[in-house]
Design an enzyme around this catalytic site. Structure first.
Site, PDB file in Angstrom:
ATOM      1  N   PRO A 184      72.890 -98.302 -47.644  1.00  0.00           N
ATOM      2  CA  PRO A 184      72.034 -97.134 -47.463  1.00  0.00           C
ATOM      3  C   PRO A 184      70.779 -97.123 -48.324  1.00  0.00           C
ATOM      4  O   PRO A 184      69.967 -96.202 -48.192  1.00  0.00           O
ATOM      5  CB  PRO A 184      72.965 -95.979 -47.848  1.00  0.00           C
ATOM      6  CG  PRO A 184      73.885 -96.572 -48.860  1.00  0.00           C
ATOM      7  CD  PRO A 184      74.115 -97.987 -48.417  1.00  0.00           C
ATOM      8  N   MET A 326      71.185 -94.239 -44.574  1.00  0.00           N
ATOM      9  CA  MET A 326      70.021 -94.105 -45.452  1.00  0.00           C
ATOM     10  C   MET A 326      70.342 -93.083 -46.538  1.00  0.00           C
ATOM     11  O   MET A 326      70.790 -91.971 -46.245  1.00  0.00           O
ATOM     12  CB  MET A 326      68.801 -93.661 -44.647  1.00  0.00           C
ATOM     13  CG  MET A 326      67.582 -93.307 -45.484  1.00  0.00           C
ATOM     14  SD  MET A 326      66.744 -94.753 -46.154  1.00  0.00           S
ATOM     15  CE  MET A 326      65.721 -95.196 -44.752  1.00  0.00           C
ATOM     16  N   GLU A 327      70.099 -93.485 -47.796  1.00  0.00           N
ATOM     17  CA  GLU A 327      70.326 -92.573 -48.905  1.00  0.00           C
ATOM     18  C   GLU A 327      69.153 -91.624 -49.045  1.00  0.00           C
ATOM     19  O   GLU A 327      68.000 -92.041 -49.121  1.00  0.00           O
ATOM     20  CB  GLU A 327      70.523 -93.348 -50.209  1.00  0.00           C
ATOM     21  CG  GLU A 327      70.888 -92.447 -51.384  1.00  0.00           C
ATOM     22  CD  GLU A 327      71.134 -93.230 -52.660  1.00  0.00           C
ATOM     23  OE1 GLU A 327      71.656 -92.633 -53.611  1.00  0.00           O
ATOM     24  OE2 GLU A 327      70.793 -94.424 -52.704  1.00  0.00           O
ATOM     25  N   ARG A 328      69.442 -90.329 -49.064  1.00  0.00           N
ATOM     26  CA  ARG A 328      68.404 -89.314 -49.207  1.00  0.00           C
ATOM     27  C   ARG A 328      68.040 -89.154 -50.674  1.00  0.00           C
ATOM     28  O   ARG A 328      68.719 -89.663 -51.570  1.00  0.00           O
ATOM     29  CB  ARG A 328      68.874 -87.985 -48.618  1.00  0.00           C
ATOM     30  CG  ARG A 328      69.333 -88.109 -47.190  1.00  0.00           C
ATOM     31  CD  ARG A 328      69.633 -86.812 -46.489  1.00  0.00           C
ATOM     32  NE  ARG A 328      69.989 -85.689 -47.321  1.00  0.00           N
ATOM     33  CZ  ARG A 328      70.121 -84.433 -46.872  1.00  0.00           C
ATOM     34  NH1 ARG A 328      69.920 -84.181 -45.586  1.00  0.00           N
ATOM     35  NH2 ARG A 328      70.455 -83.444 -47.661  1.00  0.00           N
TER      36      ARG A 328
END
Length: 857
Positions: A184, A326-328
């Site tokens: 991510p 995907m890492e926020r």
């Protein structure tokens, strides 16, 4: 027990007992081999699943609408109950009557609501396709009571992959970079790419954002979808998108500004659907937003187009997972599985509300069309497109209007009509309109769309501007979101009159694209391709490259009593290689040209003494190159490539930036550099060797065409042109805020004797869609430096659209088209992108003049 089993079987056959929730054999994973969200589904996998559902169930019928540029099928699924499938023709006929009350009464008691749901028009916005495919799975396979009710009360048309080329490009990128588990991190190479690749994954084959193409249909992805949409006249249109990964799911109602002619039906139903979405998301515990960022001022998004067709056109924007995860910024990882589930949740709520409130939806839909027709019976009653335009572009305009469901008529005889205004809204009173002019009556179902496209001005609501100004001064996005002027008469350079008269006219229906070109006439001396025909320059290019002699007149003239515009192409019949007539006839047919055969070289009137005089110039063979890849702006590159390659069939070599330093540019007559994200970055990517090679090639006779911020590259880094940035203060340390003009049209002045202006009878109205304003140098006049088209000196504001005062103060006299001779070569500079979206047809001729005539003029 035996009797009990018989009774249960009988009850089941009668539908009294519910069947299992869905068939495992027809689950998405059973067909393609992976669960939703485990892998990025290619368009092929989605299509394979759709074909399985059609083959194995009685709820799905597929429609093959066409193919993308890369040959991928554009498939839509019609999903409804078996009983409804048995009467699709009847349902479709009623849908037509609801969409056009003039056809007579429509019985709605047994009429299902029609929904059209489209996914992922931006290729790397994945979850729209996946969420709608998951809904398709449920509708096609589940026997739950609520699903059966939906199927009885709706016809759901799902077009899950609106942009198969862009989607598959991103899917392949991700598949090649994925590890054993999705990473991510935003820095993982499966999630990380430059601006060029980002726009490549977002767009279609020619790097077009086809979500802006819904009135012009420059691409097959939109053009080939028109018949199905016009046949079914849906009441609901949904476009499922994604946006930044840190944002929550967006659904309508939208924010301001609202287009003044936007249909009330859609606006009212935004609230009802918005409430249904909110209820569904609240119950699921999912965060969401509404009335934020997105507006319905511009008419050519998928959703706004749907609303102007009479439906409730609605937008979904899901926070993106980009790839599979995907890492926020808050540390939470968003996955594709979560994103697609939210798209599915929203689409499911839309189907549910449409089924539950079917009668209100259909009744209000019909009333909206009745109101549209009524609106056309007052104020401006009709619009008239005269033949005083490029015949090919005029014919394409008529075909475009018809694809949009707009009825077009033709005047059968010369007609005097009162209450006329011109394309800029100026009153002209009474005029005689020539036979053959095209008439669009306002009192028809697509009234709102007609007004949105053909009115000269769509004013930005006054109450929106103060808020937008505050955002600008804070350095924020003013939220225009798109251009503020798009009037077709200005975009296409058409002579259009609006009339308040309701007098009966001698007209006949126009069925399909009007015929334009004709057979090639005989000619003893030469054939003439009138300069007002843009494609005449493309035909000249092909003739010259095939070895035939061609010349061009930069002067207007008369021959045998007929007027010919500047830029007329002259093809002499004598002293030519064999095959000229056949080659020219094929080009006349291909480009819908009108050719004139003449038997002598004498002219009368104008500034051209004779067709063979020194005032004409011979065309040289042309070989065109176009630079590509980061940091070129992929949109601008794609627009230029499409104009050259698709619109006018000009062979073009697309050259990578890193190849320039090692390429013999002498084989090219013209080099096109489209807009760039960054002039310094472009200089760095080319390197000193690449830039020196371009400079030497220009001085040795090369023809360099620069667009957008590449004008700054040619000015500051190549040091080939001498222009002044209008935003630069007298003190080099002074910081001046640059204001962007959000797509407004301005009046210009033109040097009509310059070869670059060939084909223009008068100075065009041009669109400014940037903050780039350049002034000619304050130096003595020189034939080596030419401001061919300038913004008018007496400029009080835009002809159409919005511009801030700071821009209007600097625009007068500014350069729109600049030519500067450098050694034996030249640079042609366009600070604005004249290939804008493939539908700013008014200035196609200007670009072709620069590219094809530039090396010879």
């Amino acid at each position: 027990m035996r009797y009990l089993m018989i009774v249960l079987a009988l009850l089941s056959s009668l539908g009294i007992l519910a069947q299992p929730a869905q068939s495992d054999d027809l689950a998405f994973k059973s067909v393609v081999g992976y669960e939703f969200g485990e892998r990025i589904a290619t368009s092929y996998d989605v299509r394979r699943y759709m074909e399985t559902l059609e083959r194995e169930t009685d709820r799905v019928t597929l429609v093959h609408q066409g193919e993308s540029y890369e040959g991928r099928p554009l498939i839509a699924a019609i999903i409804t109950s078996p009983d409804n499938h048995a009467r699709l023709d009847e349902i479709q006929e009623t849908a037509q009557r609801l969409g056009d009350p003039r056809l007579g009464d429509a019985e709605i008691d047994n009429q299902p609501a029609v929904l059209w749901l489209g996914g992922s028009i931006h290729g790397f916005e994945l979850s729209g396709t996946d969420g709608l495919t998951k809904l398709m799975e449920e509708l096609a396979t589940s026997d739950a009571d609520e699903v059966l009710d939906w199927l009885d009360n709706t016809v759901v048309i799902i077009d899950p992959t609106l942009n198969p080329d862009g989607r598959d490009a991103f899917a392949m990128f991700n598949h090649q970079r994925i590890g054993s588990e999705p990473n991510p991190s935003q820095k993982d190479w499966s999630n990380d790419f430059d601006g060029w690749d980002a726009l490549g994954f977002r767009t279609s084959h020619y790097f077009f954002d086809i979500n802006r193409d819904w009135f012009a249909h420059t691409h097959p992805e939109t053009r080939q979808r028109m018949p199905l949409l016009q046949e079914w006249r849906p009441q609901v249109v949904v476009d499922a998108h994604e946006m930044g990964h840190d944002t929550e799911f967006y659904f309508d109602p939208p924010t301001e500004p609202r287009n003044p002619v936007f249909p009330d039906f859609a606006w009212d139903w935004f609230e009802r659907f918005g409430a249904a979405y909110a209820d569904a998301f609240d119950e699921a515990g999912v965060e969401y937003t509404k009335r934020d960022i997105f507006n319905y001022f511009y008419p050519a998004y998928t959703t706004s187009w749907g609303s102007y067709q009479g439906a409730v056109g609605m937008l979904y924007e899901q926070g993106s997972s980009r790839g599979l995860a995907m890492e926020r910024s808050d540390g939470v990882t968003r996955t594709l599985k979560e994103a697609l589930d939210q798209q599915y949740l929203a689409a499911r709520a839309a189907v549910d509300l449409s089924a539950r409130e079917r009668m209100d939806l259909l009744s209000d839909y019909r009333q909206g069309h009745e109101e549209a027709i009524s609106d056309g019976e007052s104020g401006t009653r009709r619009y008239i497109l005269t033949s005083n335009a490029d015949p090919q572009i005029l014919a394409e305009t008529v075909a475009m209007l018809q694809r949009n469901g707009i009825e077009v008529l033709r005047l059968d005889e010369d007609t005097r009509l009162r209450g006329l205004s011109d394309r800029e809204g100026n009153r002209v009173g009474t005029e005689t309109l020539p036979a053959g002019s095209f008439v669009i009556e306002a009192a028809q179902p697509r009234n709102r769309f007609i007004r949105a496209l053909l009115e000269p001005e769509t004013p930005v609501p006054e109450d929106f501007l103060p808020e937008a100004r505050e955002r600008v001064e804070r350095g924020e996005n003013p939220r225009f979101y798109d251009i503020t002027a798009w009037s077709i008469p200005l975009m296409f350079d058409l002579e259009v009159f609006a009339s308040t008269s309701g007098a009966s006219l001698p007209v006949s229906e126009v069925d399909g694209r009007p015929a334009v070109g004709g057979d090639l006439p005989d000619a003893n001396y030469a054939w003439l391709l009138d300069g007002r025909q843009t494609a005449a320059v493309a035909a000249a290019h092909h003739l010259r490259n095939a070895g035939y002699r061609v010349s061009v007149s930069p002067r207007a003239f008369r021959h045998d009593g007929q007027a010919f515009a500047t830029g007329t192409v002259i093809v002499r019949a004598g002293k030519q290689p064999e095959g000229l007539r056949d080659t020219l006839a094929e080009l006349v047919s291909r480009y819908d040209l009108q050719a004139h055969g003449v038997d002598g070289g004498r002219t009368a009137g104008g500034d051209l003494p004779a067709l063979g005089g020194a005032a004409t110039f011979s065309l040289a063979k042309s070989n065109i190159a176009l630079l590509a890849e980061h940091p070129m702006h992929a949109y601008s590159f794609g627009w230029a490539w499409h104009t050259l390659d698709q619109a006018y069939d000009l062979d073009t070599t697309v050259m990578r930036l890193e190849s320039v330093a090692g390429t013999r540019l002498e084989s090219f007559s013209t080099l096109v550099i489209a807009d760039t994200f960054s002039a310094p970055a472009l200089a760095e990517r080319l390197g000193e060797d690449g830039m020196e090679r371009i400079k030497r090639w220009v001085r040795d006779g090369g023809n360099l065409v620069v667009i957008g911020d590449s004008v700054n590259f040619a000015r500051e880094h190549l040091e080939l042109i001498d222009l002044t940035d209008a935003w630069e203060g007298e003190d080099e340390d002074e910081v001046v805020q640059r204001f962007t003009v959000p797509g407004a049209f301005f009046a210009t002045e033109m040097d009509e004797r310059h070869w670059l202006a060939g084909g223009f009878a008068q100075a065009p109205k041009v669109m400014v869609n940037s903050g780039r304003i350049f002034q000619a140098p304050d130096k003595p006049a020189s034939p080596a430096r030419n401001a061919v088209i300038r913004y008018a000196q007496e400029l009080e504001g835009p002809v159409a659209g919005h511009a801030w005062d700071e821009s209007v103060e600097r625009l007068p006299g500014g350069v729109f088209a600049w030519e500067e001779q450098v050694g034996n070569g030249r640079v042609v500079a366009f600070p604005e992108d004249i290939n804008f979206r493939g539908y700013w047809r008014a200035v196609d001729r200007l670009f072709l003049n620069a590219v094809i005539l530039g090396p010879s003029a």
